[in-house]
Design a protein around this motif. Structure first.
Motif, PDB file in Angstrom:
ATOM      1  N   PRO A   7       0.826  -1.212   0.000  1.00 32.46           N
ATOM      2  CA  PRO A   7       0.000   0.000   0.000  1.00 32.46           C
ATOM      3  C   PRO A   7       0.861   1.263   0.000  1.00 32.46           C
ATOM      4  CG  PRO A   7      -0.820  -1.588   1.597  1.00 32.46           C
ATOM      5  CD  PRO A   7       0.514  -2.105   1.132  1.00 32.46           C
ATOM      6  N   ALA A   8       0.295   2.343  -0.509  1.00 25.86           N
ATOM      7  CA  ALA A   8       1.053   3.581  -0.682  1.00 25.86           C
ATOM      8  C   ALA A   8       1.682   4.075   0.617  1.00 25.86           C
ATOM      9  CB  ALA A   8       0.144   4.663  -1.271  1.00 25.86           C
ATOM     10  N   GLU A   9       0.975   3.969   1.728  1.00 21.28           N
ATOM     11  CA  GLU A   9       1.527   4.441   2.998  1.00 21.28           C
ATOM     12  C   GLU A   9       2.747   3.622   3.410  1.00 21.28           C
ATOM     13  OE1 GLU A   9       0.663   7.067   4.564  1.00 21.28           O
ATOM     14  OE2 GLU A   9      -1.160   7.583   3.481  1.00 21.28           O
ATOM     15  N   GLU A  10       2.708   2.335   3.141  1.00 27.55           N
ATOM     16  CA  GLU A  10       3.848   1.470   3.464  1.00 27.55           C
ATOM     17  C   GLU A  10       5.028   1.792   2.560  1.00 27.55           C
ATOM     18  OE1 GLU A  10       6.086  -1.801   5.148  1.00 27.55           O
ATOM     19  OE2 GLU A  10       4.513  -0.427   5.815  1.00 27.55           O
ATOM     20  N   LEU A  11       4.753   2.089   1.306  1.00 28.97           N
ATOM     21  CA  LEU A  11       5.829   2.450   0.381  1.00 28.97           C
ATOM     22  C   LEU A  11       6.538   3.717   0.850  1.00 28.97           C
ATOM     23  CD1 LEU A  11       4.019   1.886  -3.044  1.00 28.97           C
ATOM     24  CD2 LEU A  11       5.466   0.268  -1.793  1.00 28.97           C
ATOM     25  N   ALA A  12       5.761   4.686   1.296  1.00 26.50           N
ATOM     26  CA  ALA A  12       6.347   5.931   1.790  1.00 26.50           C
ATOM     27  C   ALA A  12       7.207   5.671   3.019  1.00 26.50           C
ATOM     28  CB  ALA A  12       5.240   6.934   2.112  1.00 26.50           C
ATOM     29  N   ARG A  13       6.736   4.792   3.893  1.00 24.83           N
ATOM     30  CA  ARG A  13       7.513   4.476   5.086  1.00 24.83           C
ATOM     31  C   ARG A  13       8.822   3.806   4.716  1.00 24.83           C
ATOM     32  NH1 ARG A  13       8.925   0.515   8.131  1.00 24.83           N
ATOM     33  NH2 ARG A  13       7.744  -1.056   6.983  1.00 24.83           N
ATOM     34  N   LEU A  14       8.783   2.890   3.760  1.00 21.27           N
ATOM     35  CA  LEU A  14      10.004   2.187   3.344  1.00 21.27           C
ATOM     36  C   LEU A  14      11.015   3.156   2.736  1.00 21.27           C
ATOM     37  CD1 LEU A  14       8.411  -0.999   1.744  1.00 21.27           C
ATOM     38  CD2 LEU A  14       9.818  -0.932   3.812  1.00 21.27           C
ATOM     39  N   ALA A  15      10.536   4.059   1.886  1.00 21.92           N
ATOM     40  CA  ALA A  15      11.448   5.040   1.285  1.00 21.92           C
ATOM     41  C   ALA A  15      12.029   5.958   2.359  1.00 21.92           C
ATOM     42  CB  ALA A  15      10.717   5.856   0.222  1.00 21.92           C
ATOM     43  N   ALA A  16      11.183   6.394   3.288  1.00 25.29           N
ATOM     44  CA  ALA A  16      11.668   7.253   4.379  1.00 25.29           C
ATOM     45  C   ALA A  16      12.656   6.510   5.269  1.00 25.29           C
ATOM     46  CB  ALA A  16      10.489   7.775   5.197  1.00 25.29           C
ATOM     47  N   ASP A  17      12.421   5.216   5.484  1.00 21.18           N
ATOM     48  CA  ASP A  17      13.366   4.408   6.267  1.00 21.18           C
ATOM     49  C   ASP A  17      14.752   4.436   5.621  1.00 21.18           C
ATOM     50  OD1 ASP A  17      11.455   3.671   8.117  1.00 21.18           O
ATOM     51  OD2 ASP A  17      11.151   1.660   7.313  1.00 21.18           O
ATOM     52  N   ALA A  18      14.784   4.256   4.297  1.00 19.70           N
ATOM     53  CA  ALA A  18      16.066   4.233   3.585  1.00 19.70           C
ATOM     54  C   ALA A  18      16.774   5.574   3.692  1.00 19.70           C
ATOM     55  CB  ALA A  18      15.839   3.859   2.119  1.00 19.70           C
ATOM     56  N   ILE A  19      16.007   6.656   3.579  1.00 18.86           N
ATOM     57  CA  ILE A  19      16.600   7.991   3.668  1.00 18.86           C
ATOM     58  C   ILE A  19      17.073   8.263   5.092  1.00 18.86           C
ATOM     59  CG2 ILE A  19      16.108  10.456   3.489  1.00 18.86           C
ATOM     60  CD1 ILE A  19      14.111   9.666   1.218  1.00 18.86           C
ATOM     61  N   GLU A  20      16.268   7.885   6.080  1.00 23.21           N
ATOM     62  CA  GLU A  20      16.680   8.101   7.473  1.00 23.21           C
ATOM     63  C   GLU A  20      17.940   7.308   7.806  1.00 23.21           C
ATOM     64  OE1 GLU A  20      15.069   8.016  12.075  1.00 23.21           O
ATOM     65  OE2 GLU A  20      13.710   7.404  10.458  1.00 23.21           O
ATOM     66  N   LYS A  21      17.983   6.058   7.382  1.00 21.96           N
ATOM     67  CA  LYS A  21      19.167   5.241   7.638  1.00 21.96           C
ATOM     68  C   LYS A  21      20.414   5.883   7.034  1.00 21.96           C
ATOM     69  CE  LYS A  21      21.043   0.574   6.898  1.00 21.96           C
ATOM     70  NZ  LYS A  21      20.768  -0.772   6.305  1.00 21.96           N
ATOM     71  N   LEU A  22      20.278   6.408   5.818  1.00 25.73           N
ATOM     72  CA  LEU A  22      21.401   7.062   5.152  1.00 25.73           C
ATOM     73  C   LEU A  22      21.826   8.313   5.911  1.00 25.73           C
ATOM     74  CD1 LEU A  22      23.318   7.637   2.734  1.00 25.73           C
ATOM     75  CD2 LEU A  22      21.360   8.762   1.622  1.00 25.73           C
ATOM     76  N   VAL A  23      20.874   9.186   6.221  1.00 27.57           N
ATOM     77  CA  VAL A  23      21.208  10.479   6.827  1.00 27.57           C
ATOM     78  C   VAL A  23      21.752  10.319   8.240  1.00 27.57           C
ATOM     79  CG1 VAL A  23      20.222  12.679   7.573  1.00 27.57           C
ATOM     80  CG2 VAL A  23      19.610  11.740   5.352  1.00 27.57           C
ATOM     81  N   ARG A  24      21.240   9.344   8.972  1.00 28.31           N
ATOM     82  CA  ARG A  24      21.752   9.142  10.332  1.00 28.31           C
ATOM     83  C   ARG A  24      23.167   8.559  10.316  1.00 28.31           C
ATOM     84  NH1 ARG A  24      18.256  10.559  14.182  1.00 28.31           N
ATOM     85  NH2 ARG A  24      15.993  10.317  13.868  1.00 28.31           N
ATOM     86  N   SER A  25      23.477   7.744   9.318  1.00 30.15           N
ATOM     87  CA  SER A  25      24.820   7.164   9.241  1.00 30.15           C
ATOM     88  C   SER A  25      25.804   8.084   8.518  1.00 30.15           C
ATOM     89  CB  SER A  25      24.772   5.805   8.533  1.00 30.15           C
ATOM     90  OG  SER A  25      24.352   5.950   7.193  1.00 30.15           O
ATOM     91  N   LYS A  26      25.271   8.952   7.666  1.00 29.28           N
ATOM     92  CA  LYS A  26      26.098   9.876   6.899  1.00 29.28           C
ATOM     93  C   LYS A  26      25.397  11.239   6.892  1.00 29.28           C
ATOM     94  CE  LYS A  26      28.226  10.512   2.325  1.00 29.28           C
ATOM     95  NZ  LYS A  26      28.277  10.041   0.905  1.00 29.28           N
ATOM     96  N   PRO A  27      25.583  12.044   7.924  1.00 31.07           N
ATOM     97  CA  PRO A  27      24.838  13.304   8.046  1.00 31.07           C
ATOM     98  C   PRO A  27      25.000  14.237   6.855  1.00 31.07           C
ATOM     99  CG  PRO A  27      25.873  12.757  10.128  1.00 31.07           C
ATOM    100  CD  PRO A  27      26.423  11.776   9.109  1.00 31.07           C
ATOM    101  N   ASP A  28      26.159  14.176   6.173  1.00 27.64           N
ATOM    102  CA  ASP A  28      26.369  15.060   5.025  1.00 27.64           C
ATOM    103  C   ASP A  28      25.995  14.377   3.712  1.00 27.64           C
ATOM    104  OD1 ASP A  28      28.442  13.236   5.022  1.00 27.64           O
ATOM    105  OD2 ASP A  28      30.003  14.707   4.541  1.00 27.64           O
ATOM    106  N   ALA A  29      25.032  13.480   3.769  1.00 27.47           N
ATOM    107  CA  ALA A  29      24.584  12.767   2.572  1.00 27.47           C
ATOM    108  C   ALA A  29      24.054  13.738   1.520  1.00 27.47           C
ATOM    109  CB  ALA A  29      23.488  11.769   2.946  1.00 27.47           C
ATOM    110  N   VAL A  30      24.106  13.286   0.277  1.00 27.75           N
ATOM    111  CA  VAL A  30      23.576  14.053  -0.849  1.00 27.75           C
ATOM    112  C   VAL A  30      22.334  13.326  -1.365  1.00 27.75           C
ATOM    113  CG1 VAL A  30      24.013  14.985  -3.147  1.00 27.75           C
ATOM    114  CG2 VAL A  30      25.865  14.898  -1.458  1.00 27.75           C
TER     115      VAL A  30
END
Length: 260
Positions: A7-30
């Motif tokens: 479902p669309a809400e789950e897709l948004a959560r998954l994409a946000a999870d990937a972005i959060e994981k990236l930004v928390r591990s690499k704060p200066d991510a692009v």
């Protein structure tokens, strides 16, 4: 290529999870930011996490995929203003951290080359959010675009202008004819591609993207050549997929630690 059907809400959560994981591990991510309807729920989720969970983008940078040519700087559908409204102003990007192609430049080819160079100098895009058009375009790389293309000026197809008229009071005459867009090779240079598509209108494009031949007629199919591409679709957008059952089975048995 990983295909996730949910479902669309789950897709948004998954994409946000990937972005959060990236930004928390690499704060200066692009990050690579897309406009259109597809990423809106993702931006809502990121804004919520910023407000409620302290997710910070203060050290991050972002590059937009495209921009209309000739829209006034204060036009509400100028993509720089859309991105500001939908995500940049809702989190804590530093001033100037979000960049886009200059659709008002006097010398458009030079502006395109400068934009390409800015992405390179930033170290390249770590995670690129994408949508897909009904004709298979990503960014504004319309059918027939070179698979080796870089940021350049493009003429929008009639189909794209019709699809986008909803943002211009349903008046196609108000939709610009030209845009600046990252090229397919530019997009493919990002380290992780995350494409979202929902609705039956995207079903044929999603089918071609994931199961069709790589072809300039369906520009998004170039993603099949990327080493880390994720396609997030709802049931309606997945309705033409021949391997839908396999995609569901694969995701259901995926280890929790793996992520996208």
């Amino acid at each position: 290529m990983e295909v996730v059907i949910a479902p669309a809400e789950e897709l948004a959560r998954l994409a946000a999870d990937a972005i959060e994981k990236l930004v928390r591990s690499k704060p200066d991510a692009v990050l690579g930011l897309a406009t259109g309807s597809s990423p809106l729920k993702v931006y809502d989720e990121l804004a919520r996490r910023h407000t409620e969970d302290g997710l910070s983008f203060a050290a991050a940078r972002a590059f937009m995929l495209d921009e209309y040519v000739g829209l006034p700087a204060d036009h509400p559908e100028r993509y720089r203003n859309v991105i500001e409204k939908e995500i940049a102003s809702r989190v804590d990007f530093a001033p100037g951290a979000v960049q886009g192609p200059d659709g008002l430049a006097d010398d458009l080819p030079t502006a395109c080359a400068a934009y390409e160079q800015a992405i390179v100098e930033a170290g390249g895009v770590d995670l690129q959010i994408l949508g897909i058009g009904t004709d298979g375009h990503i960014a504004f790389n319309e059918p027939g675009s070179s698979l080796a293309s870089r940021t350049r000026i493009k003429t929008l197809t009639q189909q794209t202008r019709e699809d986008n008229a909803r943002f211009f009071e349903d008046d196609i005459d108000k939709v610009p004819h030209h845009c600046l867009t990252q090229g397919l090779a530019t997009i493919m240079s990002a380290r992780h591609l995350v494409l979202l598509a929902t609705g039956k209108g995207k079903a044929e494009a999603v089918h071609q993207l994931t199961e069709g031949a790589v072809s300039a007629l369906w520009p998004a199919t170039i993603m099949q050549m990327h080493p880390h591409a994720t396609v997030l679709v709802d049931d309606a957008a997945a309705s033409r997929l021949q391997l839908a059952g396999y995609y569901r089975q694969t995701f259901a048995s995926k280890p929790d630690w793996q992520g996208l």
